[in-house]
Design an enzyme around this catalytic site. Sequence first.
Site, PDB file in Angstrom:
ATOM      1  N   SER A  80       0.842  -1.200   0.000  1.00 44.12           N
ATOM      2  CA  SER A  80       0.000   0.000   0.000  1.00 44.12           C
ATOM      3  C   SER A  80       0.879   1.254   0.000  1.00 44.12           C
ATOM      4  CB  SER A  80      -0.905  -0.021   1.233  1.00 44.12           C
ATOM      5  OG  SER A  80      -1.607   1.174   1.327  1.00 44.12           O
ATOM      6  N   PHE A 102      -0.048  10.158  -7.587  1.00 46.28           N
ATOM      7  CA  PHE A 102       0.008   8.717  -7.336  1.00 46.28           C
ATOM      8  C   PHE A 102      -0.685   7.961  -8.464  1.00 46.28           C
ATOM      9  CE2 PHE A 102      -0.256  10.464  -2.842  1.00 46.28           C
ATOM     10  CZ  PHE A 102       1.098  10.678  -2.813  1.00 46.28           C
ATOM     11  N   TRP A 154       2.476   1.600  -3.402  1.00 50.25           N
ATOM     12  CA  TRP A 154       1.488   2.041  -4.400  1.00 50.25           C
ATOM     13  C   TRP A 154       1.509   3.571  -4.525  1.00 50.25           C
ATOM     14  CZ3 TRP A 154      -2.679   5.348  -4.005  1.00 50.25           C
ATOM     15  CH2 TRP A 154      -3.586   5.344  -5.065  1.00 50.25           C
ATOM     16  N   HIS A 155       1.762   4.234  -3.390  1.00 44.50           N
ATOM     17  CA  HIS A 155       1.707   5.702  -3.410  1.00 44.50           C
ATOM     18  C   HIS A 155       2.863   6.328  -4.173  1.00 44.50           C
ATOM     19  CE1 HIS A 155      -1.245   5.106  -0.203  1.00 44.50           C
ATOM     20  NE2 HIS A 155      -1.697   6.283  -0.564  1.00 44.50           N
ATOM     21  N   GLY A 156       3.979   5.636  -4.240  1.00 43.74           N
ATOM     22  CA  GLY A 156       5.081   6.234  -4.980  1.00 43.74           C
ATOM     23  C   GLY A 156       6.346   5.425  -4.881  1.00 43.74           C
TER      24      GLY A 156
END
Lengths: 473, 299
Positions: free
Chosen positions: A322, A473, A325-327
Amino acid sequence: MLFNSPEFLIFLPIVFGLYWFVTQRNLKAQNLLLLVASYVFYGWWDWRFLGLIALSTIVDFLVGIRIEEAPDKARKKRWLWVSLAVNLGILGYFKYANFFIENWITAWDSLGVAMHASTLQIILPVGISFYTFQTLSYSIDIYRGNLKATRDPVAFGAFVSFFPQLVAGPIERATNLLPQITSPRTFTYEQGRDGMRLILWGMFKKVVVADSCAPYVDMCFDNPEAFSGSTLILGAILFSFQIYGDFSGYSDIAIGTAKLFGFELMTNFKFPYFSRDIAEFWRRWHISLSTWFRDYLYIPLGGSRVSKPKAIRNVFIIFLVSGFWHGANWTFIAWGGIHALLFIPLFLRGTNRKNTNDVLAEGRWLPSPHELLQMGWTFTAVTIAWVFFRADNIELAGHYMANWTEIAGKAPSSRMLFTTLGPAGAVAGDWLLRENKLYSERKWLRWGVYIAMAIIILFSWSDESTQFIYFQF
Amino acid sequence: MRRFFVQFGQFSGAFLALLFLLEIPIQWNYKTQNADMADWQKLEGINADIVFIGNSRTWHSLDADTASQKTGHNIYALAQDGWQVRLLNQKLKTYLKQNRQPEFFFIQADPAFLGTRTNWYSKSNFLKYLFLDREGLQDLMKAYEGYHWWDWSIPTIRYAGLPGRYIIDATGSNMGIHRRHGTLPESAGVQERLPAIPMDVWKCSVRSTAWIDSLKGQCPSSKIILWHPPISQALSEKRDITAITSYSIEHNVPLFDLGKASLADSMFKDNTHVNKFGSIWTTDTVVAFIQELNALQQP
């Protein structure tokens, strides 16, 4: 196109008018309009990346049919792998290629082997993480037999690119949105009214809360040495509200706009800063992403119905993925790791589902002192984790927090303190909204709230439209 | 749908009505404010002997009230923070409609005078004039980046993001303009040194002097003097006023150059604006210069 831009103020009424007055009697035409409008909305930012959305759409449209028609499980799986390879391949190339190249070089360097590789000049397409996850869920759901593949390419195209939630979610499931796209819509007053309320409240959170906090957050994170510990702590708190105002504001506007077109999107935020523990926070924050990972990663890994060590591994995997996923940055992975560490004790004690009621302090004007303490602790923990999320690198995050005990340096200015009024307004509004009490039954009072919010938004509006954080994102 | 549109129309109407209500104090003050402190357009009956025109550097440098008392001449500082040449031309035109031409006309001539920039500079200073096209500024302002048609057509909307400015304009707070002597240096908070304007972005040179002609052309019977307010040492080293000195020589116009005076940093609030100590020094120097001119009749 930004929701808080003059272009959108013109775009929305035009599409709304065409949708309800020109194409209303023809579902196919209405869906085609949605598809074209969505591509215009996205292409306003950079038309060249429309090809990526189109590619993802075509691949999953065809793969969906193939999976459904495949006679056996093995062939279904093969087609699913095609979808996974294409979608994750696009995402991996545009979002993570440089990260892996850089870390590959660093790893060899640390072993004393000099590597000569150059990073790629890649522009990250806006919203790529959102629409690739949306199309993936479609293929996976068909593979699992939870959904019938659609044979309508226009409807499927509109599902993938639906403009209100295309660039920053909520990440819709095909099982929720696609049936709405393939069925005739009707406009109801209640849905339109709720949509406008959500747009107004979303704008308030974006313009009054997030945008007013942003300059002070940037100031603190750009040069932490110059400020006292109290200023840096306030800067971190303001970032907690900035990211909340920004992202939940976007989600509210997206859900509100979808309502105007007769669609119900999933709830993405349920007052996360009123959470009493981290587990509750994750049931209230970015719900569409956390449930996506739950359904398509955590449960397939075995979830909590495996041995304790495996269950702990699964928790770590879901939080780290998770974060990633953001960066493509170790800061996001650290952020995920911190949340995993905060979650594990609750998980081991079996108290992670203790606070599951939707409405906190139901029927009461204020929370109890115990609830207040729990909320304060959770907010503090979340704020510390946000420092890693916001910092450019791990060292800066550590340095930022190490300076929290500094007395020397600039104390918070009166303007910075004044800025806290925006977040305070958002907290007060959310507190009333949790029981639907923000909008009174009395019309004059309700309208007073609307107009006051509109005036505050107007006077807080910056000439320079600021992008939503989650676009990156 | 009908109910939705009716409600939305009512809300929009109520919101617009509120914007009109918020506009009333601004327009009221615009028309009626005529006490000691006056607005831009309240320029009648001044008839100054000497007029200084310029931007914030003139405003911060010269105390025209003190200079008037010391010289015995009526001196007026027609300066405005953040206003550029084409706007000052308009301001001068308004002044000359209501007053005679001055005997001496000092035109600020330095590289910090933002001659041809088109980016919106200190827009907030003239928001009160925009709605209903007060003072005929609309055509003038179209040339600037950041021009929005709604600034002129939708009430109050131009104050978006500027609640402080709205309060100043709605309550009629003055902008530091003296009824008889024009702009005066700020008296409060000037000792605090502001962050320096970055040197690398400052272009301290002048290529065109057409704007001097445009101002000069409006006062054909006045004796023109170019004046350069003081500038910090950091900028002084970078400045290039070749075009201004050439103009001065070619047109036989005196150049009163205080930019070459090497003032200490303690006399500046930033690189381009003097503080109150710098203002006292500048005003005394201007007074001495005027006395030296000795060309005016004692009143």
